[in-house]
Design an enzyme around this catalytic site. Structure first.
Site, PDB file in Angstrom:
ATOM      1  N   GLU A  23      -7.177  18.084  11.410  1.00  0.00           N
ATOM      2  CA  GLU A  23      -8.337  19.405  11.970  1.00  0.00           C
ATOM      3  C   GLU A  23      -8.111  20.242  13.134  1.00  0.00           C
ATOM      4  OE1 GLU A  23     -12.039  16.802  12.186  1.00  0.00           O
ATOM      5  OE2 GLU A  23     -11.118  15.055  13.061  1.00  0.00           O
ATOM      6  N   SER A 149     -13.636  14.860   9.645  1.00  0.00           N
ATOM      7  CA  SER A 149     -14.336  16.282   8.846  1.00  0.00           C
ATOM      8  C   SER A 149     -13.739  15.596   7.501  1.00  0.00           C
ATOM      9  CB  SER A 149     -12.619  17.590   8.624  1.00  0.00           C
ATOM     10  OG  SER A 149     -13.279  18.048  10.389  1.00  0.00           O
ATOM     11  N   TYR A 215     -16.762  23.065   5.178  1.00  0.00           N
ATOM     12  CA  TYR A 215     -16.100  24.178   5.430  1.00  0.00           C
ATOM     13  C   TYR A 215     -16.841  25.118   4.617  1.00  0.00           C
ATOM     14  CZ  TYR A 215     -15.527  20.675   9.651  1.00  0.00           C
ATOM     15  OH  TYR A 215     -15.556  19.782  10.472  1.00  0.00           O
ATOM     16  N   ARG A 254     -22.213  13.731  18.223  1.00  0.00           N
ATOM     17  CA  ARG A 254     -23.196  13.827  17.156  1.00  0.00           C
ATOM     18  C   ARG A 254     -22.540  12.573  16.396  1.00  0.00           C
ATOM     19  NH1 ARG A 254     -20.597  17.154  13.168  1.00  0.00           N
ATOM     20  NH2 ARG A 254     -21.085  16.139  11.915  1.00  0.00           N
ATOM     21  N   ASP A 256     -23.935  10.302  12.706  1.00  0.00           N
ATOM     22  CA  ASP A 256     -24.283  11.065  11.431  1.00  0.00           C
ATOM     23  C   ASP A 256     -24.730   9.096  10.739  1.00  0.00           C
ATOM     24  OD1 ASP A 256     -23.087  13.529  11.542  1.00  0.00           O
ATOM     25  OD2 ASP A 256     -21.097  12.467  11.086  1.00  0.00           O
ATOM     26  N   GLU A 269     -21.305   7.235  11.594  1.00  0.00           N
ATOM     27  CA  GLU A 269     -20.337   7.423  12.537  1.00  0.00           C
ATOM     28  C   GLU A 269     -20.015   8.399  13.874  1.00  0.00           C
ATOM     29  OE1 GLU A 269     -16.470  10.421  11.511  1.00  0.00           O
ATOM     30  OE2 GLU A 269     -17.563   9.556   9.638  1.00  0.00           O
ATOM     31  N   ASN A 271     -18.748  11.655  16.367  1.00  0.00           N
ATOM     32  CA  ASN A 271     -18.417  12.326  16.580  1.00  0.00           C
ATOM     33  C   ASN A 271     -18.128  12.548  17.754  1.00  0.00           C
ATOM     34  OD1 ASN A 271     -17.388  13.918  14.456  1.00  0.00           O
ATOM     35  ND2 ASN A 271     -19.487  13.066  13.779  1.00  0.00           N
ATOM     36  N   GLY A 275     -17.645  19.617  15.721  1.00  0.00           N
ATOM     37  CA  GLY A 275     -17.476  21.310  15.433  1.00  0.00           C
ATOM     38  C   GLY A 275     -18.273  22.404  16.396  1.00  0.00           C
TER      39      GLY A 275
END
Length: 305
Positions: A23, A149, A215, A254, A256, A269, A271, A275
């Site tokens: 990443e 990602s 992205y 974060r 998800d 999951e 994070n 990002g």
């Protein structure tokens, strides 16, 4: 939470970005955005790429803003290095970072706490794929356990696609999991300090919210407000905070989540260093809560004081 103090309180700040993970390119973008925001607020912030600079040089800094994504930056290694150097840093500590980077162990901890996450199996060479399908059903999500990602991930609709999906994931990680696919809506819940920020719903014409949808694609929709009623959104935010704290995560991050056709939420999951690019979800949600990008960066940096 009080607003940020004098910029002098921060001292010299290393914005850690780049690194050597898959990443890297996303991290360079996140770090550049954070660096520009901190500098615009008058913070003595300096870019620091651990792939190109000696970690020993970090001794000249007072604190670190971690904008590294993936292995080597988000998995506890950099956090441990900063602990040894005695340097305060943003986000989660060693344990939560290591757990959060490992999708398998994240799920095991959540399941042990009675939190809802889709059924899964660890994949291995020579395993009985028919038995796997019989147990988990189709479609399946095949995931490398330690990539972010959506790198190396595949959605498998047919039994004859499984072997290729497993090989694809193995290119990124020796640890691969198969997970029951949840049909429904995808949401993400950004967290800042002790609160959950406004929930975002993700809509993409892709098979799932993959790297391209995250992205590059112009056809991903970010719905904010997310379309849930107030009670449902609060339930989801409460679940996200439970999931966050359940892994001992701190500072910001974060979660998800999928919502199935019966309205039940499923944790996908965490994070621990989300990002911070122009496409990113945490800044989008923070803006809806009244925090611009620079204020968000300062709030995150405040957690090191």
């Amino acid at each position: 939470m009080t607003m940020h103090r004098s910029v002098q309180d921060y001292g010299r700040v290393a914005v850690l970005y780049g690194g050597r993970s898959a990443e890297r390119e996303i991290s360079l973008r996140s770090g550049a955005a954070v660096l520009a925001a901190l500098q615009s607020a008058g913070v003595d912030a300096v870019a620091f790429d651990p792939a190109e600079q000696s970690l020993d040089a970090l001794r000249s800094f007072d604190r670190a803003f971690i904008a590294l994504h993936g292995r080597g930056g988000e998995d506890g290694c950099m956090q441990g290095t900063l602990e040894l150097l005695g340097l305060p840093y943003t986000g989660s500590g060693v344990l939560a970072s290591a757990l959060g980077m490992d999708k398998l162990r994240t799920k095991q901890v959540w399941l042990a706490q009675g939190l809802p996450t889709p059924a899964y199996r660890r994949m291995s060479a020579g395993m009985d794929l028919d038995a796997l399908v019989a147990e988990l059903g189709l479609p399946l999500m095949i995931k490398p356990a330690h990539e972010g990602s959506s790198i190396g991930m595949s959605k498998v609709d047919r039994r004859d696609q499984l072997a290729a999906a497993y090989e694809q994931a193995l290119r990124y990680d020796s640890l691969v999991i198969a997970e029951s696919y949840i049909h429904g809506e995808e949401f993400t819940v950004p967290l800042l300090g002790e609160r959950a920020l406004p929930v975002i719903r993700l809509k993409t014409p892709h098979a799932f919210y993959d790297f391209d949808a995250k992205y590059q694609a112009g056809d991903t929709q970010y719905l904010l407000p997310c379309g849930l009623d107030a009670g449902q959104e609060q339930d989801l935010q409460t679940l996200a905070l439970q999931a966050f704290r359940g892994l001992d995560a701190q500072g910001w991050g974060r979660i998800d989540v999928m919502r199935d056709s019966s309205g039940r939420f499923w944790l996908l999951e965490i994070n621990t260093v989300p990002g911070m690019t122009d496409h990113s979800l945490v800044p989008m949600s923070a803006a809806a809560a009244g925090l611009d990008f620079t204020q968000l960066c300062l709030r995150i940096l405040d957690q090191t004081l």
